[in-house]
Design an enzyme around this catalytic site. Structure first.
Site, mmCIF file in Angstrom:
data_model
loop_
_atom_site.group_PDB
_atom_site.id
_atom_site.type_symbol
_atom_site.label_atom_id
_atom_site.label_comp_id
_atom_site.label_asym_id
_atom_site.label_seq_id
_atom_site.Cartn_x
_atom_site.Cartn_y
_atom_site.Cartn_z
ATOM 1 N N PHE A 157 0.829 -1.229 0.000
ATOM 2 C CA PHE A 157 0.000 0.000 0.000
ATOM 3 C C PHE A 157 0.855 1.267 0.000
ATOM 4 C CE2 PHE A 157 -2.864 -2.675 3.004
ATOM 5 C CZ PHE A 157 -3.507 -3.297 1.957
ATOM 6 N N PRO A 243 1.881 13.555 13.599
ATOM 7 C CA PRO A 243 0.909 14.659 13.683
ATOM 8 C C PRO A 243 0.863 15.533 12.416
ATOM 9 C CG PRO A 243 2.040 14.452 15.773
ATOM 10 C CD PRO A 243 2.710 13.498 14.813
ATOM 11 N N GLU A 245 1.335 14.511 9.331
ATOM 12 C CA GLU A 245 0.557 13.731 8.359
ATOM 13 C C GLU A 245 -0.936 13.794 8.678
ATOM 14 O OE1 GLU A 245 1.929 9.714 8.000
ATOM 15 O OE2 GLU A 245 0.197 9.094 6.794
ATOM 16 N N ARG A 271 -31.553 21.038 -10.769
ATOM 17 C CA ARG A 271 -32.341 19.826 -11.027
ATOM 18 C C ARG A 271 -33.785 20.000 -10.534
ATOM 19 N NH1 ARG A 271 -32.532 15.161 -14.001
ATOM 20 N NH2 ARG A 271 -33.672 13.552 -12.873
ATOM 21 N N LEU A 340 -28.461 13.292 -2.868
ATOM 22 C CA LEU A 340 -29.229 14.388 -3.470
ATOM 23 C C LEU A 340 -28.996 14.492 -4.986
ATOM 24 C CD1 LEU A 340 -28.870 17.077 -0.660
ATOM 25 C CD2 LEU A 340 -30.854 15.640 -1.162
#
Ligand SMILES: Cc1cc2nc3c(=O)[nH]c(=O)nc-3n(C[C@H](O)[C@H](O)[C@H](O)COP(=O)(O)OP(=O)(O)OC[C@H]3O[C@@H](n4cnc5c(N)ncnc54)[C@H](O)[C@@H]3O)c2cc1C
Length: 380
Positions: A157, A243, A245, A271, A340
């Site tokens: 990762f 801290p 980060e 909309r 929404l």
């Protein structure tokens, strides 16, 4: 509502304008392409270096732009307002702070100018297949060998992993010494026998960010590759730097919340359903009123964190609160906003859908939010 963060000033406004223009021309038009190729173009790093945005808060004597945390926060905010999750400046800046605050003078002089110009891209490799939250469980070893070390192990990762030229690798130099046996190694990846980048991992979001596995097979580094020059300081160095980060994850999170709110107000004004704009329905207005209130609370909180960073008094608890609370709020707000948008909110061509998948990991990386609560609870 007229609000100016307490840390803002006209010089920072000009800096923000310049960063916004850079993001508009060099980042936004390429996002789709980067998502497809799973990494940004290497040239973006050089352009960012020329722009002075990579190490905005690192002193000029080390090649940085000589600004403050406010400058760097503006960079993260503007990337957040543009919905960019590909350009890994966050990790790059984090590594620069490890070197600035924990490195030897030689390490600072050697690496910081190269990171500032974008000649080197940085990554930090803590997590392993068998150890993420529980960093004491890492197995990557750095064994003394003559005038250097041999590193063996694998990491997973790792953001910027595909493009990284410099990786801060969390290793065990003394497996029997617990946290005192952890050392951070500066590994230059170019022409580095035994170093291998695995595949770019398939993620649900942040697809333009090169998150990789890294493999170390008898990688030899010189003795002065130990960050700060002393073995066994790695755990302390991690705890000291985390801290920074966590605060920047909070900064990016608030920018995402503000963007989601703005996009949703715009959409619900346009909309129409049942003969009226969505925003005229009481539910829509109430949801957006709640989000605006929460966004305001989050903004006030992160501005306090930014001021604490500027004044050098940010602590682990406050940074952990910012990381956990803002990332939780970010995910909740984006989910409510997506609702929404109706079916369009589920379509990736709508930014809110992209934000939904990009946001989820904010609660996991940088220390899972449960770990943040553990840290905060120690101060009770
Ligand atoms: C996109 C992405 C980018 C990343 N970038 C980097 C990077 O650049 N460098 C790097 O080193 N790592 C990186 N990571 C790794 C990341 O920091 C870890 O995934 C994270 O720390 C969690 O570790 P883990 O995945 O091993 O989960 P685990 O440690 O297995 O934990 C799984 C879950 O268990 C729970 N849990 C764990 N411990 C506790 C506890 N003490 N109390 C309560 N609950 C707990 C939490 O819910 C946690 O999410 C990245 C991850 C991702 C997904």
């Amino acid at each position: 509502m007229n609000y100016t963060p307490p840390w803002m000033c006209s010089e920072l406004e000009s800096f923000r304008d310049a960063i916004r223009r850079f993001v508009e021309s060099e980042v936004t038009p390429h996002q789709e392409h980067w998502r497809k190729q799973q990494h940004v173009d290497r040239s973006l790093w050089n352009k960012g270096g020329e722009m002075g945005m990579l190490l905005a808060d690192i002193p000029e004597e080390y090649g940085g732009s000589g600004g403050s945390f406010a400058h760097q926060a503006i960079v993260f905010e503007e990337l957040g307002y543009a919905g960019d999750m590909a350009f890994g400046i966050h990790v790059h800046a984090i590594v620069a702070h490890y070197i600035l605050n924990q490195g030897t003078e030689e390490q600072k002089k050697k690496y910081l100018p190269l990171l500032a110009s974008g000649e080197m891209v940085a990554a930090i490799a803590m997590s392993e297949p068998g150890a993420g939250s529980d960093l004491k469980g890492i197995r990557t070893s750095a064994v003394r060998d003559g005038d250097g070390y041999r590193i063996n192990g694998s990491k997973i990762f790792i953001s910027n992993g595909y493009l990284a030229d410099l990786v801060v690798v969390v290793t065990k130099t003394d497996p029997d010494a617990g946290s005192k046996g952890v050392s951070l190694m500066l590994v230059e990846t170019k022409n580095c026998p035994g170093y291998r980048v695995g595949r770019i991992l398939e993620k649900i979001g942040q697809k333009g960010q090169d998150t990789c596995e890294l493999f170390f097979d008898d990688v030899r580094v010189p003795a002065d590759a130990v960050l700060g020059g002393l073995e066994g300081k790695g755990f302390y160095q991690l705890m000291t730097e985390l801290p920074y980060e966590r605060t920047i994850l909070g900064v990016a999170g608030v920018a995402a919340i503000e963007r989601a709110l703005r996009l949703t107000i715009e959409y619900t004004k346009e909309r129409k359903a049942f003969g009226q704009a969505l925003i005229e329905m009481q539910n829509t207005r109430f949801v957006l009123a709640e989000i605006k209130t929460e966004a305001t609370i989050a903004r006030t909180f992160i501005d306090r964190c930014i001021v604490d960073m500027l004044e050098g008094r940010m602590d682990t608890e406050l940074a952990s609160m910012a990381k956990y609370w803002i990332s939780d709020l970010q995910c909740k707000v984006i989910d409510q906003c997506l609702q929404l948008f109706g079916g369009y909110g589920y379509m990736l061509e709508y930014p809110i859908a992209q934000m939904y998948v990009d946001a989820r990991v904010q609660r996991i990386y940088g220390g899972a939010n449960e770990i943040m609560k553990e840290i905060i609870s120690r101060s009770l």
